[in-house]
Design an enzyme around this catalytic site. Structure first.
Site, mmCIF file in Angstrom:
data_model
loop_
_atom_site.group_PDB
_atom_site.id
_atom_site.type_symbol
_atom_site.label_atom_id
_atom_site.label_comp_id
_atom_site.label_asym_id
_atom_site.label_seq_id
_atom_site.Cartn_x
_atom_site.Cartn_y
_atom_site.Cartn_z
ATOM 1 N N CYS A 48 3.560 -5.692 -3.056
ATOM 2 C CA CYS A 48 4.336 -4.509 -3.452
ATOM 3 C C CYS A 48 3.450 -3.274 -3.620
ATOM 4 C CB CYS A 48 5.131 -4.803 -4.718
ATOM 5 S SG CYS A 48 4.179 -5.502 -6.086
ATOM 6 N N PHE A 49 2.382 -3.384 -4.405
ATOM 7 C CA PHE A 49 1.454 -2.259 -4.540
ATOM 8 C C PHE A 49 0.865 -1.893 -3.176
ATOM 9 C CE2 PHE A 49 0.575 -2.925 -9.275
ATOM 10 C CZ PHE A 49 0.996 -1.654 -9.635
#
Length: 322
Positions: A132-133
């Site tokens: 996600c990051f």
């Protein structure tokens, strides 16, 4: 219809994936495997699916009956499964864990960031869904790497919602600790940095700078809001043109003139990017929903590409801004 199976069905990403697939016009869920919940109704765990899903969890694995298999498992479990099971030759696999994100001669998984590897994803049999990051940060940097502009260290600050920590409660995820609170974790050591560097080097082979990444825990449930600072003397107008050209054929990334807010992307598969120039510093603001563009939405996006569907099918979602 695309027949889908899910392994690891009890977590947040699995819940969002189930929601997307049951509303996808070209997909049918055949099984949702969960050893800890076998025999229980899906709605016993994912209560938000009442009235939409009457399936039950199973501990069976009818792999011959499906076209695509999603892994929503803990890191390390997909690799163990792949090594211990006979996988049908034609079965497509999308892994949401980090087991196969780093390229290696030991596996054939394609890194499934469509905005970077669209063509390879379309013909892939095995896809590793990005972190996600990593998704949020890469989308903020890819156009610069394409133009060989990443020649100094990149400073990144990004804050994530509590769902990023997973469904199992921990000391830093309890409401009484998380609410009205903020903290740094894994500064300069986050596990997503290697996959970010891998992608940037794919576009800019000379890239050898540092990604100085400081992650923050936020007191909201979902979303990632990242600010990135890069030094450059190139004019803002030219940089905006580079970004718009790079993402011209990508349905989910949008370059926005006005400053952006996290709520504009929560509950969507979008990434919004805003650019500002302050002297020789370029400020890049990038935000996504960590559970959708950062996980399950991107997995469905990859599935659409792998099965030659229009990429937005099942992903035209309204942000929960109000």
């Amino acid at each position: 219809m695309i027949k889908a199976g899910i392994i690891g069905g009890a977590g947040y990403t699995a819940g969002e994936l189930i929601r997307l697939l049951i509303n996808h016009p070209e997909t049918e869920i055949v099984f949702i495997n969960s050893t800890s919940n076998a025999g229980n109704k899906i709605t016993d765990v994912h209560e938000g699916l009442y009235g939409e899903c009457d399936l039950t969890f199973t501990d069976e694995l009818p792999l011959e009956d499906i076209d695509v298999l999603f892994f929503c498992t803990a890191h390390g479990d997909t690799k163990k499964f792949m090594e211990s099971h006979n996988i049908p030759e034609e079965l497509k696999i999308i892994d949401l864990s980090m087991d196969y994100r780093i390229a290696s001669p030991d596996h054939d998984f394609i890194y499934g960031l469509p905005e970077l590897n669209r063509r390879a994803t379309c013909t892939a049999k095995h896809v590793a869904n990005p972190g996600c990051f990593a998704t949020c940060i890469q989308l903020g940097l890819l156009p610069l790497a394409k133009h060989l502009m990443l020649n100094e260290d990149v400073m990144v600050n990004a804050i994530t919602g509590s769902t990023g920590a997973g469904v199992k409660p921990g000391a830093t995820s309890h409401f009484s600790w998380r609410n009205n609170n903020m903290s740094v974790y894994k500064a300069f050591e986050h596990q997503h940095v290697p996959e970010i560097k891998q992608s940037l080097k794919q576009l800019q082979n000379s890239f050898d700078a540092e990604i100085d990444f400081i992650p923050y825990r936020g007191d909201f449930p979902r979303g990632i809001f990242a600010t990135l600072v890069v030094k450059t003397k190139v004019a803002l107008e030219e940089i905006v043109r580079m970004y718009e050209e790079y993402y011209a054929k990508d349905s989910f990334v949008h370059i926005v003139d006005k400053n952006i807010d996290l709520k504009q992307v929560v509950n969507t598969n979008k990434c919004l990017i805003h650019l500002e120039k302050h002297g020789d510093k370029l400020l890049i603001i990038s935000c996504i929903d960590n559970l959708l563009k950062g996980a399950s939405g991107q997995a469905v996006h990859n599935m659409n590409l792998m099965f030659n569907l229009e990429e937005t099918v099942g992903l035209r979602l309204k942000p929960s801004a109000f």
